[in-house]
Write an enzyme that holds these catalytic residues in place. Structure first.
Site, PDB file in Angstrom:
ATOM      1  N   HIS A   1     -17.242-106.785 -96.647  1.00  0.00           N
ATOM      2  CA  HIS A   1     -18.528-106.419 -96.907  1.00  0.00           C
ATOM      3  C   HIS A   1     -19.559-106.568 -95.904  1.00  0.00           C
ATOM      4  CE1 HIS A   1     -22.105-105.433 -99.011  1.00  0.00           C
ATOM      5  NE2 HIS A   1     -21.872-106.129-100.249  1.00  0.00           N
TER       6      HIS A   1
ATOM      7  N   HIS B   1     -19.499 -97.927-103.476  1.00  0.00           N
ATOM      8  CA  HIS B   1     -19.945 -99.258-102.982  1.00  0.00           C
ATOM      9  C   HIS B   1     -18.764-100.311-103.030  1.00  0.00           C
ATOM     10  CE1 HIS B   1     -22.941-102.234-101.887  1.00  0.00           C
ATOM     11  NE2 HIS B   1     -22.465-103.189-102.912  1.00  0.00           N
TER      12      HIS B   1
ATOM     13  N   CYS C   1     -27.707-105.125 -99.503  1.00  0.00           N
ATOM     14  CA  CYS C   1     -26.522-104.540 -99.147  1.00  0.00           C
ATOM     15  C   CYS C   1     -26.749-102.905 -98.911  1.00  0.00           C
ATOM     16  CB  CYS C   1     -25.456-104.723-100.113  1.00  0.00           C
ATOM     17  SG  CYS C   1     -25.361-106.345-100.843  1.00  0.00           S
TER      18      CYS C   1
END
Length: 985
Positions: free
Chosen positions: A364, A327, A191
């Site tokens: 995401h 994040h 990620c």
């Protein structure tokens, strides 16, 4: 909002820190095709989520079992048209494009657009020592196809598919296609990959491994247009909305992103005049190690450590930061640990720090998550605005955000008052690799204010191109919208024109528009009054009679080349002829009509004007293929082609005019007649001469006015049209015979040189190799056969730049070459359009060389990629075919193909099998220019061996670029292997 003014001391400080400038960006995200739409979405505070019904999800390949599961969540975050790609822009065949991972294809386009946004030509990066660091999601497109090819012993095909579908090759594909010679690295840290890529790109710049870096990622999760089945306790949201740090946060959902940023060292960006969007002051990367619960869990210790590292490298304290892009996954565990880590570093400050979370808007994006947050932060700093998080922004009370002076923005906020706007951004990867960057607002220099106030002069030019009619039409539409929306000033138009012409790569489908302001440019783009391409460019010199009062004044006063050439001509002017200097006529110091009242002056001023125009045009980078001149215009053509020097030409022109003025007296004139040459000659009295043939039904006769009057009456009696011309002499007729002796003596004193280049004679319609005194004497008395010049151009697709007071020859050429794109310049009183018009024509004919100077980036539309669909039948997921753009741009006539013999057709089929059916193959077709490569060559050689039992070494194929060479080599090999000759007869 006011930007920070920067001094040389500030630059030195940032340079010592190793600060990096963000000079270009591009991104397509869920629901957003570019960063402008992205910024609009962010300010709206909305999610880009798309509802997908169970029935639609099943049509896209999702199983009924999943769509009818009670935990099925019918929300997704798709990017539109991921099946589309402009293969021609990257010199790829249809087959190569179809078998390449859509992530790689879209990333190539994102690199291109990011570089354009930075103000650079994507195909001229080699000299910049440019590199790239990239990342992508795991491939979900054609992975199983590689195994299938290997099982069938198609190893070359398997390797081709593998290199297009393995993220190991993502960066190197971009390096190859954009000719990047710096570091080309793929990084994968889950990620956090794309923010790690940006941090690593900074390191490459700081250590001088490169002078410009592209960094970014491609994250497409397939299928992307369907929902998901949520499991209790998983990272996926219960309701299809990601709401980090909020009261009802239940997780995230898959997003999609393809984005790039272009970076330079700050001091280099300032020196090169680049537009700076933001500055990266510090970038930290680390890993949690084992200081966490398990491999995939986040860790407080690692996150807080990387934040401190970034602040230390930026030489800043936590209180210097006003905004943190987190994040922010919206999971219970992730939010809790991230806030704990943030509080350890930033929580002691008494000032409010706003926490942003781009995942609330676009989901995401996995490998693309970091760069999405990065671009959001850059835009926030640049605009001085903090965008709200989407979804529920009521803080989760258990996180105790108020205690650490953290706040969730609930509406668009003006950036808090501060000396310098600064922000931080975090990205945390599964496996524990963390990245944290410190950014600050883009600086500017006080000098910029003055330069922006200066209004540019002259006409503006838009040069548009595309790989197809479709992409060119898209360019036109984009510019129409931009002009109408922005209503740019003259200085903004000039900046846009220069950046578009000199900083962009230009494709084969071209058009251009010229206008004094945005309204005229918009009208030109709308009404179709465009310059369109041709394969050759003709430089044409008008004859006599094209002058108009005031001509030359604008050019002499505003163009240094025109002035210099005019002054040089005047230096060669012999005072004994009693001719005023051209500069005095252009400046208006001499009465214009008086200056042109005698043949000597008229000859000289026409020549001077035409030659100065030609030198002005060619000095600006215009190149031509052929030169033509009408009557007097051939003297300028002679100088251009190296036949005579400028000094000799000035002398000849003046002596020609002087001889005519001295010897050719009488009551004579000229008359235009609307008849073709063959019909006119039998009707023409012996007392008159045919002086000019310009085309069908476009002739001019000369003689005594009394004879002309009688002939005019006879033509009228027979219902033929005619018109007397305003002229002082009967040029190109027997009336000129008395001037021949003196003019011949002048010509015989000149040593004429061979013709350099293509010059088509207006006496014969043939290309000239050399000329002598006889040619120029005949040129004085014989008829002008410009119709033959036009006939010689019939087989060519031409554009024309006419050097004369007004456009005369262009109308003649256009009337005959009705199927060609013939374009001319110079309308009366519009000399300020000279360079813009000539550049427009030369650009469309691909006869304009770029300037060595690079113009700064301008906020203008980027290239609109073609929308061809590439989606393999072997791909496990289908996508909706959404876009279908109609094109109305006229292109060159299709060439009628000659049927191939059986062998040629079969051999072409081998090439088509590797290159795709979208190409056209002729004898001179270049295998590699059509997108071929060594792997495709191996496949062709393999087929020749299997089907003909003929050994065709790949090394021989690689050395034969064209289809014709390939055929010849094949026949040569067949003769070397006579037993196989029968197979290919």
């Amino acid at each position: 909002m006011e930007q920070m003014k920067m001094t040389q001391t500030d630059i030195s400080t940032l340079s010592d820190l190793g600060a990096i400038a963000v000079i270009g960006m591009f991104g397509e995200f869920s629901g957003c095709k570019n960063i402008d739409e992205f910024w609009s979405l962010l300010q709206s505070g909305k999610s880009a989520g798309s509802y997908t019904s169970p029935d639609d999800a099943e049509q896209l390949g999702m199983s009924t079992q999943k769509t009818h599961d009670e935990n099925y969540v019918p929300w997704s975050m798709p990017i539109e048209d991921i099946d589309q790609f402009d293969a021609r822009a990257f010199e790829m065949t249809d087959m190569q494009a179809e078998t390449m991972d859509p992530q790689c294809r879209r990333f190539l386009q994102a690199c291109w657009s990011g570089v354009e946004h930075a103000g650079y030509n994507p195909m001229q990066l080699k000299t910049l020592n440019a590199g790239i660091i990239a990342c992508s999601n795991p491939n979900g497109y054609l992975g199983e196809t590689v195994t299938a090819h290997l099982d069938a012993n198609h190893h070359a095909k398997a390797l081709q598919v593998l290199t297009g579908n393995n993220n190991d090759f993502l960066a190197t594909w971009a390096a190859y296609k954009l000719n990047l010679t710096g570091p080309a690295l793929t990084v994968q840290t889950a990620c956090s990959s794309s923010l790690v890529a940006i941090a690593n790109a900074c390191l490459q710049l700081q250590t001088y491994q490169a002078d410009l870096m592209i960094a970014g990622g491609a994250a497409l999760t397939l299928p992307q247009e369907v929902g998901y089945v949520r499991q209790q306790g998983s990272i996926l949201s219960q309701n299809g909305q990601c709401s980090p740090f909020s009261q009802d946060a239940s997780g995230t959902l898959n997003g999609n992103a393809v984005a790039t940023v272009v970076l330079k060292r700050v001091e280099d960006a300032v020196e090169d005049g680049d537009h700076i969007w933001a500055v990266i002051r510090g970038a930290g990367i680390n890993n949690d190690g084992r200081a966490k619960m398990d491999f995939m869990a986040p860790g407080v210790e690692g996150q807080s450590a990387v934040m401190n590292k970034a602040l230390q490298l930026a030489d800043l304290l936590p209180e210097h930061i006003q905004f943190i892009e987190t994040h922010g996954t919206g999971t219970q565990l992730g939010d809790e640990i991230e806030v704990r880590a943030l509080s350890e570093v930033y929580g002691d400050s008494n000032s409010i720090k706003y926490l942003g979370a781009v995942k609330s808007n676009i989901g995401h994006a996995n490998a693309g998550a970091g760069i999405a947050g990065f671009i959001k932060t850059v835009l926030s700093l640049y605009h001085g605005k903090i965008a709200p998080n989407a979804g529920n922004t009521d803080p989760n009370s258990t996180l105790n955000l108020d205690a650490f002076h953290f706040a969730l923005p609930q509406s668009v906020l003006t950036w808090p008052e501060c000396d310098v706007r600064r922000a931080a951004i975090s990205s945390l990867g599964f496996g524990g690799t963390n990245a944290h960057l410190i950014l600050e607002q883009a600086p500017y220099f006080p000098a910029d204010e003055q330069s922006q106030q200066t209004e540019a002069q002259g006409a503006n030019l838009l040069t548009l191109s595309g790989t197809s009619k479709t992409s060119l039409m898209a360019q036109i539409a984009a510019w129409q919208a931009w002009l109408t929306e922005h209503k740019p000033s003259q200085s903004e138009l000039r900046a846009a024109s220069n950046a578009l012409l000199w900083n962009r790569h230009h494709f084969s489908y071209r058009t251009a528009a010229v206008g004094n302001n945005w309204q005229e440019l918009t009208a030109s783009l709308t009404d179709g009054g465009l310059k369109q391409g041709a394969s050759q460019l003709v430089l044409a010199f008008t004859g006599q009679g094209a002058q108009w009062k005031g001509m030359g004044r604008y050019l002499y006063q505003n163009d240094p080349t025109f002035k210099s050439v005019t002054d040089q001509c005047d230096e060669y002017l012999d005072a004994t002829f009693g001719i005023y200097s051209a500069s005095s006529v252009w400046e208006g110091d001499v009465d214009f009509d008086q200056a042109f009242s005698n043949a000597g002056g008229a000859h000289y001023y026409q020549f001077c004007y035409q030659f100065a125009l030609a030198k002005t045009i060619t000095a600006s980078g215009v190149h031509y293929d052929t030169v033509v001149g009408h009557s007097l215009g051939e003297f300028a053509a002679a100088v251009i082609c190296g036949v005579v020097t400028l000094q000799e030409a000035v002398s000849l022109v003046c002596q020609r005019g002087w001889a005519i003025e001295k010897h050719c007296k009488g009551d004579v004139g000229m008359m235009a007649v609307r008849l073709d040459r063959e019909t006119l000659l039998p009707l023409l009295p012996e007392s008159l001469d045919l002086a000019v043939v310009n085309g069908e039904q476009q002739c001019v006769v000369a003689g005594l006015n009394s004879d002309l009057h009688e002939f005019e009456s006879e033509l009228k009696r027979q219902s033929y049209q005619s018109k007397r011309l305003k002229t002082t002499h009967g040029f190109h007729s027997r009336q000129m015979m008395s001037a021949c002796e003196d003019f011949r003596l002048a010509c015989e004193k000149v040593e004429f040189q061979p013709v350099q280049g293509d010059w088509i004679s207006s006496l014969t319609g043939q290309k000239l190799v050399s000329v002598d005194a006889d040619y120029w004497v005949r040129h004085l008395t014989q008829e002008v056969r410009f119709d033959l010049v036009i006939d010689s151009l019939l087989d060519s697709d031409i554009g024309m730049i006419e050097c004369g007071g007004t456009s005369v020859l262009g109308d003649l050429v256009q009337a005959k070459l009705t199927r060609r794109y013939v374009t001319t310049i110079f309308t009366r009183d519009e000399e300020h359009k000279l360079l813009a018009e000539s550049h427009a024509i030369a650009f469309c004919c691909d006869r304009l060389n770029g300037e060595s100077k690079r113009y700064p980036q301008a906020n203008i539309p980027g290239y609109c990629f073609d929308t061809n669909r590439f989606w393999s039948d072997q791909a496990p997921h289908t996508v909706r075919w959404q876009s279908e753009i109609n094109s109305k741009v006229v292109v060159q006539d299709e060439v009628e193909e000659v049927a191939d013999d059986e062998l040629t057709a079969w051999l072409k089929s081998l090439w088509y099998a590797e290159l795709g059916e979208g190409v056209t193959i002729h004898d001179d077709s270049d295998f590699y220019a059509l997108g071929g490569n060594s792997l495709a060559a191996i496949q062709i050689c393999d087929q020749l061996e299997k089907q003909l039992d003929l050994s065709f070494p790949v090394s021989r194929f690689l050395n034969q670029r064209t289809f014709g060479q390939f055929m010849n080599t094949l026949m040569t090999l067949a003769e070397e292997q006579p037993e196989e000759m029968e197979n290919i007869q």
